[in-house]
Design an enzyme around this catalytic site. Structure first.
Site, short mmCIF file in Angstrom:
data_model
loop_
_atom_site.label_atom_id
_atom_site.label_comp_id
_atom_site.label_asym_id
_atom_site.label_seq_id
_atom_site.Cartn_x
_atom_site.Cartn_y
_atom_site.Cartn_z
N ASP A 403 28.55 -9.41 -14.62
CA ASP A 403 28.98 -8.06 -15.00
C ASP A 403 29.47 -7.38 -13.72
OD1 ASP A 403 29.21 -5.37 -15.63
OD2 ASP A 403 27.31 -5.24 -16.71
N HIS A 404 30.77 -7.16 -13.62
CA HIS A 404 31.34 -6.67 -12.36
C HIS A 404 30.90 -5.25 -12.03
CE1 HIS A 404 33.80 -6.90 -8.92
NE2 HIS A 404 34.77 -7.62 -9.41
N ARG A 405 30.34 -4.53 -13.00
CA ARG A 405 29.82 -3.20 -12.72
C ARG A 405 28.55 -3.27 -11.87
NH1 ARG A 405 29.07 -1.26 -18.78
NH2 ARG A 405 27.95 -3.26 -18.69
#
Length: 431
Positions: A403-405
């Site tokens: 999850d790039h967040r």
């Protein structure tokens, strides 16, 4: 009369199957009596009465599928004879929510794994973040009338919007129309073309109805794939050392009747890598990044009709023998639909292994709210280059979906750098 409503037995439950009644009209129930069995998308659970009263009628027949949460399923006589159900299973980890006012509206009672709560529903409404409380009937009437609940003045107890408030707002025209995407229209399914509309002729296929599990899987994974910005990172691990170490470990554990699998070693290595790179052991929330104290590693288990992810809590603190024993037990009870909600809800990281099917490499969809999931392929003999010379090694491909967040590329890479030596030489995990 008092209605008993379909209980929400987990934070994500929207509907369930009423598989069995243990009561009938005319029966008197008391606190602790098992009154029904309900099948959710993950497990079958017994429901107990928490009060006493006489059953006036059964509203939902045994075997009914797709019964929505808060739907009346039975009715009790008298105003004070509420026999609201509660789940027998221990408390699940609840999703964060605003506290709801207590009390019953219109003689309705509903239970959750946390105990009895009133039937009103909190609806996000105001820009300030304040929530509007409305009964299910009021919410439904507002939706039908196209009214914005946030603009309706409440008269019910404890700040609740009730049926009379909706009717009054409709007559006076004081309420604002509901805007697209607000609570009045939330949850409506996306329109999908039928097979006939897409050119597949009727009678050329058999239709298998969707059960609760398959609906939940479709909904959750669609939301995750659409809403979570994700990317994969892939590495190859040489596992000849793992296979030799596993043989020695199993020889030592043979007297105890414990057998460690390759996946058990992967689970342990993942847990230790998460502790070495704590930034990868995190979840995204609107309020901030949740940095988890322990590596609660979920293992994907295929069961009839779908998939479930039971969790090994605090896996970094457990031995390989403990992980092997717990994983075997969880997998068996998962296939038997006997897991408790807290055994498959939550988790900080997931491992999905398709190596036993000969799958070389794949990328999984993130299991929210976790920040990453690791996909494990088959170990197979491959040509490798060592010191400029060709050699043969048993290689296993691992893909980390992030999850790039939460997990940036560098964080994901550091996690895999920590994981690789642990899984290639499991003896280092015993030090």
């Amino acid at each position: 009369m008092t209605d008993i409503l379909m209980p929400a037995l987990s934070p994500t439950m929207e509907e369930g199957a009423l598989t069995k009644w243990h009561i009938k009209a005319g029966d008197t129930v008391k606190a602790g009596d098992v009154i029904a069995e309900i099948e959710t998308d993950k497990a079958t659970m017994e429901v107990e009465a928490v009060d006493e009263g006489e059953v006036a009628e059964i509203l939902v027949e045994e075997g009914a599928q797709g019964v929505k949460v808060n739907t009346p399923i039975a009715r009790l006589k008298g105003e004070g004879g509420a026999a609201a159900p509660k789940a027998e299973a221990p408390k699940a980890e609840p999703a964060k929510a605003e506290p709801q006012p207590a009390g019953h509206e219109s003689g309705r009672a509903v239970a959750t794994p946390q105990g009895v709560k009133s039937a009103e529903t909190a609806v996000p409404a105001k820009a300030s973040g304040e929530r509007v409380f409305a009964s299910p009937l009021a919410r439904r009437l507002a939706h039908q009338a196209g009214l914005d609940l946030a603009s309706i003045k409440w008269t019910g107890p404890h700040g609740r919007i009730v049926k009379a408030d909706i009717e009054g707002a409709s007559k006076s025209g004081a309420a604002r129309p509901a805007a697209a995407g607000t609570a009045a229209s939330a949850g409506e399914p996306r329109k999908v073309l039928s097979l006939e509309q897409m050119g597949i002729a009727p009678g050329t296929y058999d239709l298998v109805p969707l059960d609760g599990m398959r609906k939940a899987i479709a909904r959750r994974l669609t939301d995750s794939f659409r809403d979570v910005p994700h990317f994969p990172l892939t590495i190859d691990c040489e596992i000849d050392g793992l296979l030799k170490a596993r043989a020695r470990i199993n020889a030592m554990l043979e007297a105890k009747g414990v057998k460690v699998s390759v996946n058990d070693i992967v689970l342990k290595a993942a847990a230790m890598a998460l502790k070495a790179v704590p930034e990868a052991n995190a979840s995204y929330t609107p309020e901030g990044i949740a940095m988890h104290h322990h590596a609660d590693v979920a293992l994907a288990v295929a069961i009839d009709g779908g998939l479930i992810t039971p969790i090994i809590r605090q896996a970094e603190l457990k031995s390989l023998a403990e992980i092997a024993t717990e994983a075997k037990d969880l997998a068996k009870r998962a296939r038997d639909r006997k897991l408790k909600p807290e055994e498959f809800q939550g988790g900080t990281f997931s491992v999905s292994n398709l190596g036993m099917f000969g799958i070389k490499a794949f990328a999984s969809i993130i299991n929210e709210p976790q920040g990453a999931i690791m996909s494990v392929g088959a170990g197979e003999e491959r040509a490798v280059v060592r010191n400029g010379q060709l050699a043969v090694a048993t290689v296993m491909t691992v893909t980390l979906t992030c999850d790039h967040r939460v997990v940036d590329g560098a964080v994901g890479a550091r996690f895999l750098q920590a994981f690789k030596p642990l899984v290639e030489d499991p003896v280092t995990m015993l030090a």
